[in-house]
Design a protein around this motif. Structure first.
Motif, PDB file in Angstrom:
ATOM      1  N   LEU A 220       0.831  -1.215   0.000  1.00 51.04           N
ATOM      2  CA  LEU A 220       0.000   0.000   0.000  1.00 51.04           C
ATOM      3  C   LEU A 220       0.859   1.256   0.000  1.00 51.04           C
ATOM      4  O   LEU A 220       0.676   2.158  -0.815  1.00 51.04           O
ATOM      5  CB  LEU A 220      -0.929   0.020   1.220  1.00 51.04           C
TER       6      LEU A 220
ATOM      7  N   VAL B   3      -9.134   4.165  -3.776  1.00 50.66           N
ATOM      8  CA  VAL B   3      -8.987   2.735  -3.520  1.00 50.66           C
ATOM      9  C   VAL B   3     -10.372   2.133  -3.315  1.00 50.66           C
ATOM     10  O   VAL B   3     -11.150   2.618  -2.492  1.00 50.66           O
ATOM     11  CB  VAL B   3      -8.112   2.481  -2.268  1.00 50.66           C
TER      12      VAL B   3
ATOM     13  N   ALA C 119     -11.998  -0.988  -1.804  1.00 49.68           N
ATOM     14  CA  ALA C 119     -11.713  -2.109  -0.909  1.00 49.68           C
ATOM     15  C   ALA C 119     -12.921  -3.039  -0.883  1.00 49.68           C
ATOM     16  O   ALA C 119     -13.998  -2.650  -0.436  1.00 49.68           O
ATOM     17  CB  ALA C 119     -11.391  -1.600   0.482  1.00 49.68           C
TER      18      ALA C 119
ATOM     19  N   ILE D  30      -7.846  -3.691   5.390  1.00 51.12           N
ATOM     20  CA  ILE D  30      -7.021  -3.137   4.308  1.00 51.12           C
ATOM     21  C   ILE D  30      -7.581  -1.788   3.871  1.00 51.12           C
ATOM     22  O   ILE D  30      -6.828  -0.846   3.613  1.00 51.12           O
ATOM     23  CB  ILE D  30      -6.923  -4.122   3.134  1.00 51.12           C
TER      24      ILE D  30
ATOM     25  N   THR E 136      -8.556  -3.540  -3.778  1.00 50.35           N
ATOM     26  CA  THR E 136      -7.979  -4.451  -2.796  1.00 50.35           C
ATOM     27  C   THR E 136      -9.005  -5.516  -2.439  1.00 50.35           C
ATOM     28  O   THR E 136     -10.208  -5.261  -2.427  1.00 50.35           O
ATOM     29  CB  THR E 136      -7.541  -3.723  -1.512  1.00 50.35           C
TER      30      THR E 136
ATOM     31  N   TYR F 151      -4.669  -5.544  -5.849  1.00 47.76           N
ATOM     32  CA  TYR F 151      -3.919  -5.911  -4.642  1.00 47.76           C
ATOM     33  C   TYR F 151      -4.678  -7.047  -3.977  1.00 47.76           C
ATOM     34  O   TYR F 151      -5.850  -6.890  -3.652  1.00 47.76           O
ATOM     35  CB  TYR F 151      -3.873  -4.657  -3.778  1.00 47.76           C
TER      36      TYR F 151
ATOM     37  N   ASP G  15      -4.549  -9.904  -0.895  1.00 44.99           N
ATOM     38  CA  ASP G  15      -4.009 -10.558   0.291  1.00 44.99           C
ATOM     39  C   ASP G  15      -4.311 -12.044   0.145  1.00 44.99           C
ATOM     40  O   ASP G  15      -5.456 -12.466   0.247  1.00 44.99           O
ATOM     41  CB  ASP G  15      -4.687  -9.965   1.536  1.00 44.99           C
TER      42      ASP G  15
END
Length: 189
Positions: A42, A52, A54, A64, A105, A135, A137
């Motif tokens: 990030l 962003v 999310a 996040i 994300t 992005y 995780d």
């Protein structure tokens, strides 16, 4: 870290991680828990004011988004129930189209509730709308489920050693796409 043996070990580890994560992207291997990879991705790519999106189905997806807010980003959080996966693709697509984020994300596998999210579908939407960065995780999924970093258009795929890989803790890693490296350089951090 200057010894030949260390460099050989790093390169061998990078190749193994690339195989597990199904990527040709370069790997960044860090000494620290998985959260280090989340933060470094990030902070290396975002500046205050960046947009962003999310996507969240649990604790880490929401977290996040809060991390991006703490950097000063404009965050749009789409929260789904903690016991379901990302399902409302019309809402997600509409939000991407209207919000035009720099980064999307998401969490591939939400650790506390175990929901697996459809990364491939989000990657397709990222490509369709020209979103610069996806992005993901994948800390608790890598090694226990399929992660196709390149095929799914993931720019920052984040992992750690202590979950499914069952390696000693305190090793974080991320696959970084060429596009992400360009943005890191532009960001200047």
């Amino acid at each position: 870290d200057l010894e030949v043996e260390y460099l050989e070990l790093y390169q061998d580890t990078e190749k193994a991680l690339q195989q597990i994560m199904q990527t040709r992207n370069s790997m960044v291997i860090q000494t620290g828990e998985g959260m280090l990879a989340l933060w470094s991705a990030l902070k290396s790519c975002l500046k205050p004011g960046d947009k962003v999106l999310a996507l969240s189905t649990g604790l880490f997806g929401t977290g996040i988004g809060k991390m991006a807010e703490s950097i000063g980003c404009e965050v749009r959080l789409l929260e789904f129930a903690y016991d379901e996966t990302l399902t409302d693709f019309e809402l997600i697509e509409r939000t991407i189209s209207e919000f035009r984020p720099k980064m999307i994300t998401m969490v591939q596998n939400e650790t506390p509730c175990g929901t697996m999210n459809p990364v491939a579908e989000i990657g397709e939407l990222k490509e369709k709308y020209g979103v610069p960065l996806l992005y993901v995780d994948a800390v608790s999924g890598i090694g226990g489920s399929v992660v196709k970093t390149d095929e799914w258009h993931i720019d920052l795929c984040l992992g750690a050693s202590q979950k499914c890989l069952s390696a000693p803790a305190s090793l974080a890693f991320l696959a970084v796409s060429e596009k992400a490296w360009q943005i890191v350089e532009e960001t200047g951090y």
